[in-house]
Scaffold this motif. Structure first.
Motif, PDB file in Angstrom:
ATOM      1  N   LEU A   1     -19.889   7.802 167.946  1.00 18.59           N
ATOM      2  CA  LEU A   1     -20.897   7.489 166.927  1.00 18.59           C
ATOM      3  C   LEU A   1     -20.492   6.257 166.128  1.00 18.59           C
ATOM      4  CD1 LEU A   1     -21.722  11.096 165.674  1.00 18.59           C
ATOM      5  CD2 LEU A   1     -23.298   9.527 166.836  1.00 18.59           C
ATOM      6  N   GLY A   2     -19.206   6.133 165.826  1.00 23.15           N
ATOM      7  CA  GLY A   2     -18.722   4.957 165.109  1.00 23.15           C
ATOM      8  C   GLY A   2     -18.991   3.688 165.891  1.00 23.15           C
ATOM      9  N   ALA A   3     -18.685   3.716 167.183  1.00 26.73           N
ATOM     10  CA  ALA A   3     -18.903   2.545 168.038  1.00 26.73           C
ATOM     11  C   ALA A   3     -20.391   2.199 168.103  1.00 26.73           C
ATOM     12  CB  ALA A   3     -18.363   2.819 169.439  1.00 26.73           C
ATOM     13  N   TYR A   4     -21.231   3.221 168.210  1.00 28.54           N
ATOM     14  CA  TYR A   4     -22.671   2.991 168.318  1.00 28.54           C
ATOM     15  C   TYR A   4     -23.239   2.358 167.054  1.00 28.54           C
ATOM     16  CZ  TYR A   4     -27.668   3.856 168.511  1.00 28.54           C
ATOM     17  OH  TYR A   4     -29.029   3.688 168.471  1.00 28.54           O
ATOM     18  N   TYR A   5     -22.948   2.959 165.900  1.00 26.51           N
ATOM     19  CA  TYR A   5     -23.536   2.443 164.663  1.00 26.51           C
ATOM     20  C   TYR A   5     -22.928   1.104 164.244  1.00 26.51           C
ATOM     21  CZ  TYR A   5     -26.597   6.353 163.830  1.00 26.51           C
ATOM     22  OH  TYR A   5     -27.631   7.257 163.946  1.00 26.51           O
ATOM     23  N   ALA A   6     -21.698   0.842 164.620  1.00 19.35           N
ATOM     24  CA  ALA A   6     -21.091  -0.448 164.299  1.00 19.35           C
ATOM     25  C   ALA A   6     -21.834  -1.573 165.010  1.00 19.35           C
ATOM     26  CB  ALA A   6     -19.620  -0.454 164.689  1.00 19.35           C
ATOM     27  N   GLN A   7     -22.142  -1.379 166.279  1.00 22.59           N
ATOM     28  CA  GLN A   7     -22.832  -2.432 167.029  1.00 22.59           C
ATOM     29  C   GLN A   7     -24.324  -2.472 166.724  1.00 22.59           C
ATOM     30  OE1 GLN A   7     -25.145  -2.094 169.915  1.00 22.59           O
ATOM     31  NE2 GLN A   7     -25.371   0.047 169.228  1.00 22.59           N
ATOM     32  N   LEU A   8     -24.884  -1.350 166.276  1.00 25.19           N
ATOM     33  CA  LEU A   8     -26.315  -1.304 165.971  1.00 25.19           C
ATOM     34  C   LEU A   8     -26.671  -2.295 164.873  1.00 25.19           C
ATOM     35  CD1 LEU A   8     -28.913   0.253 166.719  1.00 25.19           C
ATOM     36  CD2 LEU A   8     -28.416   1.802 164.821  1.00 25.19           C
ATOM     37  N   GLY A   9     -25.773  -2.494 163.927  1.00 27.53           N
ATOM     38  CA  GLY A   9     -26.046  -3.415 162.835  1.00 27.53           C
ATOM     39  C   GLY A   9     -25.905  -4.876 163.214  1.00 27.53           C
ATOM     40  N   MET A  10     -25.368  -5.141 164.394  1.00 27.05           N
ATOM     41  CA  MET A  10     -25.152  -6.526 164.810  1.00 27.05           C
ATOM     42  C   MET A  10     -26.315  -7.096 165.597  1.00 27.05           C
ATOM     43  SD  MET A  10     -21.183  -6.275 166.066  1.00 27.05           S
ATOM     44  CE  MET A  10     -19.908  -5.619 164.958  1.00 27.05           C
ATOM     45  N   LYS A  11     -27.281  -6.284 165.913  1.00 28.81           N
ATOM     46  CA  LYS A  11     -28.369  -6.734 166.778  1.00 28.81           C
ATOM     47  C   LYS A  11     -29.207  -7.842 166.168  1.00 28.81           C
ATOM     48  CE  LYS A  11     -28.920  -2.705 169.722  1.00 28.81           C
ATOM     49  NZ  LYS A  11     -29.843  -1.670 170.241  1.00 28.81           N
ATOM     50  N   GLU A  12     -29.286  -7.887 164.844  1.00 26.46           N
ATOM     51  CA  GLU A  12     -30.120  -8.896 164.205  1.00 26.46           C
ATOM     52  C   GLU A  12     -29.288  -9.837 163.363  1.00 26.46           C
ATOM     53  OE1 GLU A  12     -33.071  -6.886 161.957  1.00 26.46           O
ATOM     54  OE2 GLU A  12     -33.846  -5.755 163.662  1.00 26.46           O
ATOM     55  N   GLY A  13     -28.079 -10.137 163.721  1.00 30.01           N
ATOM     56  CA  GLY A  13     -27.117 -10.910 162.946  1.00 30.01           C
ATOM     57  C   GLY A  13     -27.560 -11.404 161.581  1.00 30.01           C
ATOM     58  N   GLN A  14     -26.721 -11.342 160.624  1.00 28.55           N
ATOM     59  CA  GLN A  14     -27.042 -11.759 159.262  1.00 28.55           C
ATOM     60  C   GLN A  14     -26.008 -12.768 158.765  1.00 28.55           C
ATOM     61  OE1 GLN A  14     -27.039  -7.975 157.228  1.00 28.55           O
ATOM     62  NE2 GLN A  14     -29.232  -7.751 157.459  1.00 28.55           N
ATOM     63  N   THR A  15     -26.464 -13.689 157.912  1.00 27.05           N
ATOM     64  CA  THR A  15     -25.557 -14.653 157.309  1.00 27.05           C
ATOM     65  C   THR A  15     -25.073 -14.113 155.975  1.00 27.05           C
ATOM     66  OG1 THR A  15     -26.726 -16.497 158.324  1.00 27.05           O
ATOM     67  CG2 THR A  15     -25.312 -17.011 156.458  1.00 27.05           C
ATOM     68  N   VAL A  16     -23.774 -14.046 155.815  1.00 24.81           N
ATOM     69  CA  VAL A  16     -23.182 -13.502 154.596  1.00 24.81           C
ATOM     70  C   VAL A  16     -22.394 -14.585 153.889  1.00 24.81           C
ATOM     71  CG1 VAL A  16     -21.623 -11.744 153.682  1.00 24.81           C
ATOM     72  CG2 VAL A  16     -22.991 -11.262 155.713  1.00 24.81           C
ATOM     73  N   PRO A  17     -22.602 -14.785 152.577  1.00 28.52           N
ATOM     74  CA  PRO A  17     -21.874 -15.822 151.849  1.00 28.52           C
ATOM     75  C   PRO A  17     -20.381 -15.544 151.807  1.00 28.52           C
ATOM     76  CG  PRO A  17     -22.964 -14.339 150.328  1.00 28.52           C
ATOM     77  CD  PRO A  17     -23.474 -13.994 151.694  1.00 28.52           C
ATOM     78  N   ALA A  18     -19.588 -16.587 151.685  1.00 31.40           N
ATOM     79  CA  ALA A  18     -18.130 -16.428 151.654  1.00 31.40           C
ATOM     80  C   ALA A  18     -17.683 -15.723 150.385  1.00 31.40           C
ATOM     81  CB  ALA A  18     -17.456 -17.789 151.754  1.00 31.40           C
ATOM     82  N   THR A  19     -18.389 -15.971 149.298  1.00 31.71           N
ATOM     83  CA  THR A  19     -18.068 -15.308 148.037  1.00 31.71           C
ATOM     84  C   THR A  19     -19.358 -14.933 147.316  1.00 31.71           C
ATOM     85  OG1 THR A  19     -17.996 -17.435 146.865  1.00 31.71           O
ATOM     86  CG2 THR A  19     -15.913 -16.588 147.736  1.00 31.71           C
ATOM     87  N   ALA A  20     -19.237 -14.005 146.398  1.00 35.33           N
ATOM     88  CA  ALA A  20     -20.398 -13.583 145.621  1.00 35.33           C
ATOM     89  C   ALA A  20     -20.328 -14.186 144.223  1.00 35.33           C
ATOM     90  CB  ALA A  20     -20.422 -12.058 145.520  1.00 35.33           C
ATOM     91  N   GLN A  21     -21.450 -14.694 143.744  1.00 36.83           N
ATOM     92  CA  GLN A  21     -21.529 -15.204 142.384  1.00 36.83           C
ATOM     93  C   GLN A  21     -21.801 -14.023 141.459  1.00 36.83           C
ATOM     94  OE1 GLN A  21     -20.840 -18.410 141.550  1.00 36.83           O
ATOM     95  NE2 GLN A  21     -20.344 -18.611 143.728  1.00 36.83           N
ATOM     96  N   VAL A  22     -20.767 -13.533 140.828  1.00 39.64           N
ATOM     97  CA  VAL A  22     -20.874 -12.324 140.023  1.00 39.64           C
ATOM     98  C   VAL A  22     -21.250 -12.664 138.587  1.00 39.64           C
ATOM     99  CG1 VAL A  22     -19.701 -10.209 139.349  1.00 39.64           C
ATOM    100  CG2 VAL A  22     -19.023 -11.384 141.456  1.00 39.64           C
ATOM    101  N   PRO A  23     -22.324 -12.078 138.057  1.00 39.23           N
ATOM    102  CA  PRO A  23     -22.688 -12.289 136.654  1.00 39.23           C
ATOM    103  C   PRO A  23     -21.531 -11.895 135.738  1.00 39.23           C
ATOM    104  CG  PRO A  23     -24.442 -11.172 137.824  1.00 39.23           C
ATOM    105  CD  PRO A  23     -23.257 -11.174 138.743  1.00 39.23           C
ATOM    106  N   GLU A  24     -21.431 -12.548 134.596  1.00 40.38           N
ATOM    107  CA  GLU A  24     -20.320 -12.280 133.678  1.00 40.38           C
ATOM    108  C   GLU A  24     -20.249 -10.807 133.280  1.00 40.38           C
ATOM    109  OE1 GLU A  24     -20.200 -14.795 130.321  1.00 40.38           O
ATOM    110  OE2 GLU A  24     -20.152 -16.671 131.460  1.00 40.38           O
ATOM    111  N   SER A  25     -21.412 -10.202 133.057  1.00 34.09           N
ATOM    112  CA  SER A  25     -21.419  -8.802 132.629  1.00 34.09           C
ATOM    113  C   SER A  25     -20.826  -7.890 133.698  1.00 34.09           C
ATOM    114  CB  SER A  25     -22.848  -8.351 132.309  1.00 34.09           C
ATOM    115  OG  SER A  25     -23.688  -8.519 133.445  1.00 34.09           O
ATOM    116  N   VAL A  26     -21.122  -8.202 134.970  1.00 29.18           N
ATOM    117  CA  VAL A  26     -20.587  -7.400 136.070  1.00 29.18           C
ATOM    118  C   VAL A  26     -19.145  -7.785 136.351  1.00 29.18           C
ATOM    119  CG1 VAL A  26     -20.834  -6.828 138.528  1.00 29.18           C
ATOM    120  CG2 VAL A  26     -22.863  -7.067 137.094  1.00 29.18           C
ATOM    121  N   GLN A  27     -18.829  -9.068 136.207  1.00 37.11           N
ATOM    122  CA  GLN A  27     -17.458  -9.518 136.429  1.00 37.11           C
ATOM    123  C   GLN A  27     -16.494  -8.798 135.491  1.00 37.11           C
ATOM    124  OE1 GLN A  27     -16.160 -11.882 138.826  1.00 37.11           O
ATOM    125  NE2 GLN A  27     -14.400 -10.700 138.102  1.00 37.11           N
TER     126      GLN A  27
END
Length: 228
Positions: free
Chosen positions: A102-128
């Protein structure tokens, strides 16, 4: 007699070591995992599906999580380190091989539509301020600066996860895993982190993380997979 006991002890240790090594060598099959999702798709295969325990919240997106995290989570539900009656019953019926598949299946299931992920997140001061409350910045140290690049395979990707689920999970870590209740998660690191926040702070942190681009998603499945 002492020699006999000593020999038996050595053999017992050797057997346990062999069993552990065997468990670590279990590898998952995507093809076999696809045939074992009947108990999963009814909740995790429906976009926006909501659970009612321990409160109403969207079930987590699991497609795109790492295989090792999915196995780790299922194991925790099986042992009771994560308390949840439904998930415990499901996990308790699974073998180590089932979990790996199940781990192998769901891990690859999320890769079918590839997504671009930023290198870092711009965290608001309140959340930071919340993220940095611990001097070691444990949130980003473990889950990654963008909350999508965990430092270990057993640590989940959080970016883009449902805010209400993240809040429920954090509150479960605040409860801990002791006792015989139906709610709680046993994890010393997460317990220590979660207990720093009050309800409003948990909501703010979860809401921010849910807005970040990430790999996890819900992939609809139109039918149950047949097990041959």
């Amino acid at each position: 007699m002492n020699k006999l006991l000593s020999t038996m002890f050595v053999l017992a240790v050797a057997f346990a070591t062999a069993q552990t090594a065997q468990a670590q060598q279990v590898s998952g099959s995507v093809e076999n995992g696809a045939k074992k999702t009947a108990m999963c798709v009814g909740c995790h295969g429906i976009i926006g599906y909501q659970a009612s325990f321990p409160e109403i919240h969207k079930v987590p997106k699991i497609a795109g999580q790492s295989a090792s995290y999915i196995v780790s989570a299922l194991t925790a539900y099986k042992t009771g380190d994560r308390k949840h009656p439904t998930m415990h019953a499901i996990a308790d019926s699974l073998s180590e091989q089932d979990m790996a598949d199940l781990g192998a299946y769901y891990a690859q299931l999320g890769m079918k539509e590839g997504q671009t992920v930023p290198a870092t997140a711009q965290v608001p001061e309140s959340v930071q301020a919340l993220v940095s409350r611990d001097k070691d910045n444990s949130c980003t140290k473990c889950h990654g600066a963008n909350f999508n690049t965990p430092n270990d395979g057993t640590v989940p990707k959080l970016a883009g996860q449902h805010a209400d689920y993240l809040a429920v999970a954090l509150r479960a870590y605040q409860v801990g895993g002791g006792g015989h209740g139906y709610v709680g998660r046993s994890n010393a690191v997460m317990g220590g982190q979660a207990k720093q926040f009050d309800s409003a702070e948990i909501k703010a942190l979860a809401s921010f993380i849910s807005t970040l681009p990430g790999d996890v998603k819900t992939v609809p499945e139109s039918r149950f997979h047949r097990v041959d």
